[in-house]
Enzyme design. Sequence first.
Site, mmCIF file in Angstrom:
data_model
loop_
_atom_site.group_PDB
_atom_site.id
_atom_site.type_symbol
_atom_site.label_atom_id
_atom_site.label_comp_id
_atom_site.label_asym_id
_atom_site.label_seq_id
_atom_site.Cartn_x
_atom_site.Cartn_y
_atom_site.Cartn_z
ATOM 1 N N ASP A 1 -26.661 -16.136 -19.000
ATOM 2 C CA ASP A 1 -25.231 -15.807 -18.993
ATOM 3 C C ASP A 1 -25.103 -14.309 -19.255
ATOM 4 O OD1 ASP A 1 -22.526 -15.572 -19.222
ATOM 5 O OD2 ASP A 1 -22.303 -16.886 -20.953
ATOM 6 N N HIS A 2 -25.174 -13.504 -18.185
ATOM 7 C CA HIS A 2 -25.200 -12.055 -18.308
ATOM 8 C C HIS A 2 -24.079 -11.408 -17.507
ATOM 9 C CE1 HIS A 2 -29.586 -11.106 -19.729
ATOM 10 N NE2 HIS A 2 -28.969 -11.973 -20.504
ATOM 11 N N GLY B 1 -26.686 -12.119 -28.880
ATOM 12 C CA GLY B 1 -26.294 -11.218 -27.817
ATOM 13 C C GLY B 1 -27.258 -10.090 -27.531
ATOM 14 N N GLU B 2 -26.982 -9.408 -26.424
ATOM 15 C CA GLU B 2 -27.707 -8.217 -26.007
ATOM 16 C C GLU B 2 -26.683 -7.134 -25.677
ATOM 17 O OE1 GLU B 2 -30.724 -8.750 -22.965
ATOM 18 O OE2 GLU B 2 -30.840 -10.879 -23.431
ATOM 19 N N ASN C 1 -25.035 -6.727 -22.126
ATOM 20 C CA ASN C 1 -23.902 -7.526 -21.671
ATOM 21 C C ASN C 1 -22.645 -7.328 -22.503
ATOM 22 O OD1 ASN C 1 -25.638 -9.110 -19.781
ATOM 23 N ND2 ASN C 1 -26.584 -9.712 -21.714
ATOM 24 N N GLY D 1 -36.967 -14.753 -35.644
ATOM 25 C CA GLY D 1 -37.624 -14.367 -36.888
ATOM 26 C C GLY D 1 -37.099 -15.172 -38.059
ATOM 27 N N THR E 1 -38.106 -17.727 -26.897
ATOM 28 C CA THR E 1 -38.824 -17.411 -25.668
ATOM 29 C C THR E 1 -40.283 -17.053 -25.912
ATOM 30 O OG1 THR E 1 -38.048 -15.122 -25.811
ATOM 31 C CG2 THR E 1 -36.746 -16.648 -24.470
#
Length: 330
Positions: free
Chosen positions: A37-38, A106-107, A110, A176, A193
């Site tokens: 979803d980007h 999030g990233e 985006n 983490g 991932t």
Amino acid sequence: MSRIGYTLMTEQSGPRQLVEYAAAAERAGFDFEVSSDHFSPWLTEQGHAPYAWSVLGAITQVTSRVELMTYVTCPTMRYHPAVVAQKAATMALLSQGRFTLGLGSGENLNEHTVGRAWPPVARRQEMLVEAVEIIRRLLAGELLTFHGEHFSVDGSRLWDLPGDDERVRLALAVAGDKGIEHFAPIADDLVATEPLGDLVQTWNGVEGATRIGDGARAIGQIPICWDPDEKRAVARAHEQFRWFAGGWKVNSDLPTTAGFAGATQFVTPDDVADSIPCGPDLDKIVEAVGAFWEAGFTDVALVQVGDEHQDRFLAEAAGPLLERLRAAAP
């Protein structure tokens, strides 16, 4: 037995193609399908970024068996969590209970598009925890007024809700110990991932968490680049997926495709081939997927890199590959 999924990569294919691939993947025998979803691809060479929720809605009407999932949606900046709850409820109804809501912090790639400053990771995790509370309460049918540190909801409810047999599971992405500490108690499933056994072990040790394999799933993802020609597969993987070498800590902070191009300029085709199984050898793919089983993951979604040969992969390679994966799975 581990479940094998197919990834709908919105960064490398257009919306109509993704719907076609989803139907073909169900016919090929995959157990579930996940969608990125980007708002932007990582690299300009990928060239696509359709709206994942429209694509997923269409996919509910051309599939009937596979489970569907966002992998993953950020419900804190580009989307308000109340809107994400509404989208998830609608997906649950359209899919007749086949939808899992995968969520992450999030990233920058985006989320910066809406003009908000990119927060540090600790704040992003706090925002996600608050967003999950809002989403869960709305999915439970509550008439919600909420004023938190990061979000507000004013007298809102969802009018179209799934029943108990169509309940939306929430899967949260972790990378983490801190993320696991925050998210394990509030999630149904784990998303990651990398095939790291410590993730599953740490998750299972958190008080209040549902244990992986005992009601909770650990859902991994692995890129592959099947092609009858190994050299062509390596070249395509390098062109389309060299960003993968950066790892989450780097990739989450880069804001543009230009940034990813700069960060990956020294990644070679050999570097990519060392981390992504490329070519026609199905046993090499099975061996790579096996790292997730050994780490305790219950589900693994395959990413066939590149739009080129996607149809051929699904028609020729997916069936034999699934047979080998299921024969090798614990």
